[in-house]
Design an enzyme around this catalytic site. Sequence first.
Site, short mmCIF file in Angstrom:
data_model
loop_
_atom_site.label_atom_id
_atom_site.label_comp_id
_atom_site.label_asym_id
_atom_site.label_seq_id
_atom_site.Cartn_x
_atom_site.Cartn_y
_atom_site.Cartn_z
N TYR A 145 91.74 -94.77 -45.85
CA TYR A 145 93.13 -94.33 -46.05
C TYR A 145 93.19 -92.82 -46.23
O TYR A 145 94.00 -92.13 -45.59
CB TYR A 145 93.72 -95.03 -47.27
CG TYR A 145 95.12 -94.58 -47.61
CD1 TYR A 145 96.22 -95.07 -46.92
CD2 TYR A 145 95.34 -93.67 -48.64
CE1 TYR A 145 97.51 -94.65 -47.24
CE2 TYR A 145 96.62 -93.26 -48.97
CZ TYR A 145 97.70 -93.75 -48.26
OH TYR A 145 98.97 -93.33 -48.59
N SER A 167 99.53 -87.77 -47.75
CA SER A 167 99.23 -88.15 -49.13
C SER A 167 98.27 -87.14 -49.73
O SER A 167 97.42 -86.58 -49.02
CB SER A 167 98.59 -89.54 -49.17
OG SER A 167 98.10 -89.84 -50.47
#
Length: 262
Positions: free
Chosen positions: A153, A140
Site C-alpha cells: 500500500y 497517503s
Amino acid sequence: MTTLPTVLVTGASSGIGATYAARFAARGHDLVLVARDKARLDALAARLREENGVAVEVQQADLTQPADLDAVEARLRDDARIGILINNAGIAQSGSFVQQSADSIERLIALNTTALTRLAAAVAPRFARARTGAIVNIGSVVGFAPEFGMSIYGATKAFVLFLSQGLNLELSPSGIYVQAVLPAATRTEIWGRAGIDVDTLNEVMEVDELVDAALVGFDRRELVTIPPLHVAARWDALDGARQGLLSDVRQAHAADRYRPQA
C-alpha cells in the site's frame, strides 16, 4: 457568464470521494460519480441534485476490471465538460507482506496505481489542448513511511506522490494543475474493508475536515497538500534534502566509499 467545469470523482460512493462530490456540488459544479456500488451512487446523486440544483451523472465501474476502466477513460477523453478529475478510488492492504495473495497484490496495484495513472493519462491530452484542467491524486503519508508496515500500500502511495510531482513538471506549462493530497488516518470505510477497526487507531481525522483542508490547498494551487502535517517546513526540508541529494549524484564514477580497497 463562466461555466464551471464538471468534476469526475472516482470512489465516489462513500468517504473521501463522496465528500469531494458534496463540496464541489455546493460550489455549483456538475458531477460525474464513479464507483462500484450503483445504489449508493444513485442515492448520493439524488441528494446532491436536490440540495444544490446541479446535474449529477452516475457511472458504475470497477476500475480493476479492464472493460470498466476503458469506459471511464473514454468518458474522460470525450466529454469536454469534464475539467477536474478527482483520482480517489483506492484500497488498503490487509495484513503483512507475507500474508498477501497474488490476487490481492494485483488488485491493490491495479486500483491504486494503474487505474489512477490511466485515468490521468486519458484526460491530460484534452486538458493540454484546452490549456486548462485539474488532476487531483489522493495519496497517503504512508507513501513516505515504510515504518508503518504497509509495504505494498505504501509503495502505491509513494508512486502517486512521484507521479503527481512528475506530472506537474510535464503538464503545468500546458495550464494543467496537478495536486497530490496526502491524508493520514481518516475515518472512512477503507479500514473496515481491510479488516481493521478504525476505532483502535490513536488519532483519526474526520473525512469532512480532511477534504475541506485539501480544498484549501486546491484553491491555493499547492502541488502537495498534507492536511495532517502541522509544521509545513518539514515538507520543505524533505523536498530540499531530496534535491540536495540529487546534486551530489555524479554518475560518471562510483563514490569513494565503494571503491575496492588496495
